[in-house]
Design an enzyme around this catalytic site. Structure first.
Site, PDB file in Angstrom:
ATOM      1  N   ILE A 255       0.862  -1.179   0.000  1.00  0.00           N
ATOM      2  CA  ILE A 255       0.000   0.000   0.000  1.00  0.00           C
ATOM      3  C   ILE A 255       0.896   1.226   0.000  1.00  0.00           C
ATOM      4  CG2 ILE A 255      -1.732   1.307   1.288  1.00  0.00           C
ATOM      5  CD1 ILE A 255      -2.562  -1.481   2.490  1.00  0.00           C
ATOM      6  N   PHE A 256       0.715   2.084  -0.995  1.00  0.00           N
ATOM      7  CA  PHE A 256       1.551   3.282  -1.131  1.00  0.00           C
ATOM      8  C   PHE A 256       0.863   4.491  -0.516  1.00  0.00           C
ATOM      9  CE2 PHE A 256       2.753   7.056  -3.786  1.00  0.00           C
ATOM     10  CZ  PHE A 256       4.054   7.167  -3.320  1.00  0.00           C
ATOM     11  N   GLY A 257       1.574   5.155   0.378  1.00  0.00           N
ATOM     12  CA  GLY A 257       1.076   6.366   1.009  1.00  0.00           C
ATOM     13  C   GLY A 257       1.909   7.568   0.614  1.00  0.00           C
ATOM     14  N   TYR A 258       1.263   8.698   0.352  1.00  0.00           N
ATOM     15  CA  TYR A 258       1.974   9.906  -0.076  1.00  0.00           C
ATOM     16  C   TYR A 258       1.508  11.140   0.696  1.00  0.00           C
ATOM     17  CZ  TYR A 258      -2.401  10.443  -2.610  1.00  0.00           C
ATOM     18  OH  TYR A 258      -3.744  10.538  -2.918  1.00  0.00           O
ATOM     19  N   GLY A 259       0.531  10.972   1.593  1.00  0.00           N
ATOM     20  CA  GLY A 259       0.031  12.075   2.421  1.00  0.00           C
ATOM     21  C   GLY A 259       0.228  11.725   3.884  1.00  0.00           C
ATOM     22  N   SER A 260      -0.838  11.734   4.655  1.00  0.00           N
ATOM     23  CA  SER A 260      -0.721  11.435   6.085  1.00  0.00           C
ATOM     24  C   SER A 260      -0.248  10.004   6.355  1.00  0.00           C
ATOM     25  CB  SER A 260      -2.059  11.674   6.797  1.00  0.00           C
ATOM     26  OG  SER A 260      -3.074  10.836   6.266  1.00  0.00           O
TER      27      SER A 260
ATOM     28  N   GLU B  98      -9.878   6.381   4.213  1.00  0.00           N
ATOM     29  CA  GLU B  98      -9.577   7.031   2.943  1.00  0.00           C
ATOM     30  C   GLU B  98     -10.773   7.140   1.998  1.00  0.00           C
ATOM     31  OE1 GLU B  98      -6.668   8.406   2.497  1.00  0.00           O
ATOM     32  OE2 GLU B  98      -5.761   7.601   4.319  1.00  0.00           O
TER      33      GLU B  98
END
Length: 207
Positions: free
Chosen positions: A15-20, A95
């Site tokens: 799972i790719f996260g780019y914000g919080s 999300e």
């Protein structure tokens, strides 16, 4: 490709996260790695009327917009079979239901050159979403961020923590959009003498 299909094919899920998600995943995972995806640009174009803002003053948070020349840096988390259902349920609520994001699959490239490219799930907010705010100048976005607060804290914290992540884990990357908005927010407080630009820790502690 759906998460279940990825699990069947690969035996695990990234799972790719780019914000919080880069500093506050809040779900069980086996390991994490810093890296990037191609073809998307991180922009503060999405609205948030729950976590960092409210219905009267929606916050500005990050989403991904397709841009073939861009790379977006963040963190990929590996979840194994026993963690998948609980993690996906949590992320669906955080999300999708509360955040207004949809899921896509992307190729994630780890910063560690010893690792190959991975297929990852990512949450993206599109212009079809009713709380999608769209483009605005850095100063306009900064002015909005400076005044918004939601159930999990101030919009400024979201911005500053993301900028700190980039400086700490991706110091060679110049994220012009992110850093320009951060500078504009800090300038707002500097001009009003509410806070000096060097006092970022107090912004984080304010929530």
């Amino acid at each position: 490709m759906k998460p279940r299909d990825i699990m069947k094919e690969k035996g695990n899920l990234w799972i790719f996260g780019y914000g919080s998600l880069v500093w506050k995943p809040n779900f069980a995972y086996k390991r994490s790695t810093v890296g990037f995806i191609k073809g998307y640009k991180r922009l503060f174009w999405h609205g948030d009327n729950f976590y960092r803002g409210d219905k009267e003053k929606p916050a500005r948070v990050a989403t991904l917009v397709k841009d073939q020349e861009s790379r977006t840096w963040g963190v990929a988390y590996e979840v194994t079979d026993s963690q998948t259902e609980e993690s996906l349920q949590y992320l669906h609520m955080r999300e999708v239901v509360m955040g207004g994001y949809i899921t896509e699959t992307v190729e994630f490239i780890p910063k560690d050159k010893g690792q190959g490219a991975l297929l990852a799930l990512v949450y993206i907010a599109t212009s079809d979403n009713p709380i999608f705010l769209g483009p605005a100048s850095d100063k306009e976005i900064a002015a909005q961020i400076a005044t918004c607060r939601g159930n999990t804290g101030h919009n400024i914290e979201y911005l500053v923590r993301l900028a700190e992540f980039m400086r700490l884990y991706c110091p060679e990357v110049e994220d012009e959009h992110l850093f320009s908005i951060e500078a504009a927010v800090l300038n707002i407080f500097h001009e009003s003498r509410g806070i000096e630009p060097t006092d970022q820790k107090s912004l984080l502690g304010a929530t």
